[in-house]
Scaffold this motif. Structure first.
Motif, short mmCIF file in Angstrom:
data_model
loop_
_atom_site.label_atom_id
_atom_site.label_comp_id
_atom_site.label_asym_id
_atom_site.label_seq_id
_atom_site.Cartn_x
_atom_site.Cartn_y
_atom_site.Cartn_z
N PRO A 52 0.84 -1.20 0.00
CA PRO A 52 0.00 0.00 0.00
C PRO A 52 0.88 1.25 0.00
CG PRO A 52 -0.07 -1.10 2.13
CD PRO A 52 0.86 -1.89 1.29
N ILE A 53 0.67 2.06 -0.98
CA ILE A 53 1.58 3.19 -1.16
C ILE A 53 1.07 4.46 -0.47
CG2 ILE A 53 0.71 4.28 -3.30
CD1 ILE A 53 4.29 3.01 -2.86
N VAL A 54 -0.22 4.49 -0.14
CA VAL A 54 -0.80 5.72 0.42
C VAL A 54 -0.22 6.09 1.79
CG1 VAL A 54 -2.95 6.85 1.10
CG2 VAL A 54 -2.88 5.44 -0.95
N PRO A 55 -0.11 5.16 2.76
CA PRO A 55 0.48 5.55 4.05
C PRO A 55 1.92 6.04 3.90
CG PRO A 55 -0.55 3.40 4.21
CD PRO A 55 -0.52 3.74 2.77
N MET A 56 2.61 5.39 3.01
CA MET A 56 4.00 5.79 2.74
C MET A 56 4.04 7.23 2.26
SD MET A 56 6.80 4.10 3.02
CE MET A 56 8.48 4.14 2.50
N LEU A 57 3.09 7.53 1.41
CA LEU A 57 2.99 8.89 0.87
C LEU A 57 2.65 9.88 1.99
CD1 LEU A 57 3.05 10.01 -2.11
CD2 LEU A 57 0.58 10.12 -1.90
N ASP A 58 1.72 9.49 2.87
CA ASP A 58 1.37 10.34 4.02
C ASP A 58 2.61 10.69 4.82
OD1 ASP A 58 -1.22 10.18 3.37
OD2 ASP A 58 -1.82 8.77 4.95
N LEU A 59 3.36 9.65 5.08
CA LEU A 59 4.56 9.84 5.88
C LEU A 59 5.55 10.76 5.17
CD1 LEU A 59 6.07 8.77 8.44
CD2 LEU A 59 7.27 7.31 6.84
N SER A 60 5.72 10.52 3.89
CA SER A 60 6.67 11.34 3.14
C SER A 60 6.27 12.81 3.19
CB SER A 60 6.71 10.91 1.68
OG SER A 60 6.86 9.53 1.61
N PHE A 61 4.97 13.05 3.13
CA PHE A 61 4.51 14.43 3.21
C PHE A 61 4.81 15.03 4.58
CE2 PHE A 61 1.87 13.94 -0.65
CZ PHE A 61 2.29 15.11 -1.27
N GLN A 62 4.67 14.21 5.61
CA GLN A 62 4.99 14.69 6.95
C GLN A 62 6.46 15.08 7.05
OE1 GLN A 62 3.60 13.68 10.49
NE2 GLN A 62 1.67 12.73 9.89
#
Lengths: 174, 191
Positions: free
Chosen positions: A3-13
């Motif tokens: 799942p790439i979405v949580p990873m993306l969330d984190l990257s944005f943080q």
């Protein structure tokens, strides 16, 4: 499937963190200085100083002139004192009636004037002796705001005096 | 095992690693950020004065033999929570307040009265103890500078502190034996 979405969330943080902590204006710099003397000089010369003794017996580095800064209430004066006579650089009055912007401008002008005067002095000295010592001492009264003291120090270093020392405040009791 | 089915269907159970990953990375970031701030002892309580880029040189490597002294706008010496002397002062600063009282939660109940001589004495004791610690470290060193304290004292004073507050700390530093000193200022941006 990853799942790439949580990873993306984190990257944005992470990105957000670095964006808000990135601050060019707060870069910290250091200013070299000489420590003030604490006691009487017992050695005549720097070479005669006993290295094993405590530093309060060390010779304070002599300076050819002193920048005298005084700040009382709403007044601020700057004087340069050498062996012969004091020369007034300038005085600011009624600082309490000025807006912070006006105050800043007045102080900037005064400190630039000090830097120009010191620059003229250092050039004159270097003409006679290119290896002349470049130290200066600042004598401020005890109520002087530290930010003003640093500005005076700044003006001294800008004009070529790399060795800045501090004299004890004259209004400080023994 | 499925209760109703006749055929044996192997169930694929995968642990959800993503939240764990989130947490771990966040923690790593937290520690990264806090260790830098503790090491450099930067504090929001100290707003440095500004100096031009000609006199305030950018800080690069300062080495490890250093001591930070943070002074707030009232001239109090702020202590590092990692410092061994921290426990002596419940609110983490040497402020020379006499008869200051705290409640059980460590909050200040009464500020007490300011005594400059007392503050100077406390700062002197603190610096002396720090110097002795550095001296002990120096004794364990090998080579020419064995036993010689070469610690660089980095003074970070608030821009509204008075010259007297700063001067007294400088004088005490020299009195207890520190020889290398440096002031910190914010580098002014070009207009």
């Amino acid at each position: 499937m990853i799942p790439i979405v949580p990873m993306l969330d984190l990257s944005f943080q992470i990105l957000f963190f670095f964006v808000i902590t990135f601050d060019m204006g707060q870069q910290e710099g250091y200013m070299a200085m000489n420590l003030p003397a604490t006691g009487e000089a017992k050695a005549k010369d720097q070479s005669q100083v006993d290295q094993s003794k405590l530093s309060d017996t060390e010779l304070d580095i002599p300076s050819d002139f002193v920048v005298v800064a005084r700040s009382y209430d709403a007044n601020f004066t700057l004087t340069v004192r050498d062996a012969e006579k004091p020369t007034e650089i300038g005085a600011l009055k009624d600082l309490d009636k000025m807006t912070p912007g006006e105050q800043q401008k007045a102080f900037d002008e005064l400190f630039n004037k000090l830097a120009d005067t010191l620059k003229a002095k250092v050039e004159e000295k270097k003409k006679d002796n290119p290896n002349a010592a470049n130290n200066v001492k600042i004598e401020a009264n005890s109520g002087m705001k530290y930010s003003h003291l640093v500005s005076v120090m700044d003006a001294c270093v800008r004009s070529g005096y790399s060795q800045v020392g501090f004299a004890p405040p004259p209004d400080l009791g023994p | 095992m499925h209760a109703g089915g006749g055929a044996h269907i192997p169930e694929l159970v995968e642990p959800n690693l993503v939240p764990l990953l989130d947490l771990v990375l966040q923690m790593v970031m937290f520690f990264m950020a806090t260790t830098t701030f503790v090491k450099e002892e930067r504090t929001a309580l100290v707003k440095l004065p500004t100096a031009s880029a000609q006199s305030a040189k950018p800080v690069d490597a300062v080495g490890s033999d250093i001591m930070y002294l943070n002074i707030n706008d009232r001239g109090d010496l702020l202590l590092n929570p990692l410092d061994s002397g921290f426990g002596l002062y419940r609110d983490g600063k040497i402020d020379g307040m006499k008869n200051k009282t705290f409640d059980d939660a460590g909050r200040v109940v009464s500020q007490g009265t300011f005594d400059r001589a007392e503050r100077n004495r406390q700062i002197e004791v603190h610096l002396k103890r720090a110097f002795q610690d550095f001296q002990r470290d120096a004794e364990h060193r090998q080579g020419d500078d064995k036993g010689v304290v070469r610690t660089l004292v980095i003074l970070r004073a608030h821009q509204d502190a008075s010259y007297r507050d700063v001067y007294e700390v400088l004088r005490l530093c020299r009195q207890v034996g520190f020889k290398k000193m440096q002031l910190r200022a914010t580098i002014e941006q070009a207009k």
